[in-house]
Scaffold this motif. Sequence first.
Motif: not given
Length: 132
Positions: A99-102, A107-109, A112-115
């Motif tokens: 959740e912190k990484n999300l 602003l990433a696509s 890019d955030t799928e993993p």
Amino acid sequence: MLKLEIVTPERRVLDAEVDSVTVPTASGEAGIMPNHAPLVSVLKPGVLTYAARGASERLAVSGGFVEVNNDKIAVLVDMAEAADEIDIEQARADRDAAEKNLTSAALASAEDTEPIREAADHAAARLRVAER
């Protein structure tokens, strides 16, 4: 009855006769009963549920694939864990980190955030199974 086989790269998690199965597919949960139409689908991280002899069991699964044909269900996933195999504190830490990484990648696509989203979904599924 259905023949359910769940396999990861490391082990055969389950090989059993069951009454029904619910899997987390990319397009939503799919319920599978005897005489189900042939199916091949991508699985997303989530909770796989199966019923056998009146009892229901749940496993946290990562992404993978399911194939249904002639009352046989083959589930191929990277990870599958029962409640007693899950370290709740580690699952919470994994969820919080994802959740912190999300949040950091806001602003990433989506591509890019799928993993990161998959990691968050898998950690949440592990918690749902473990805290049942």
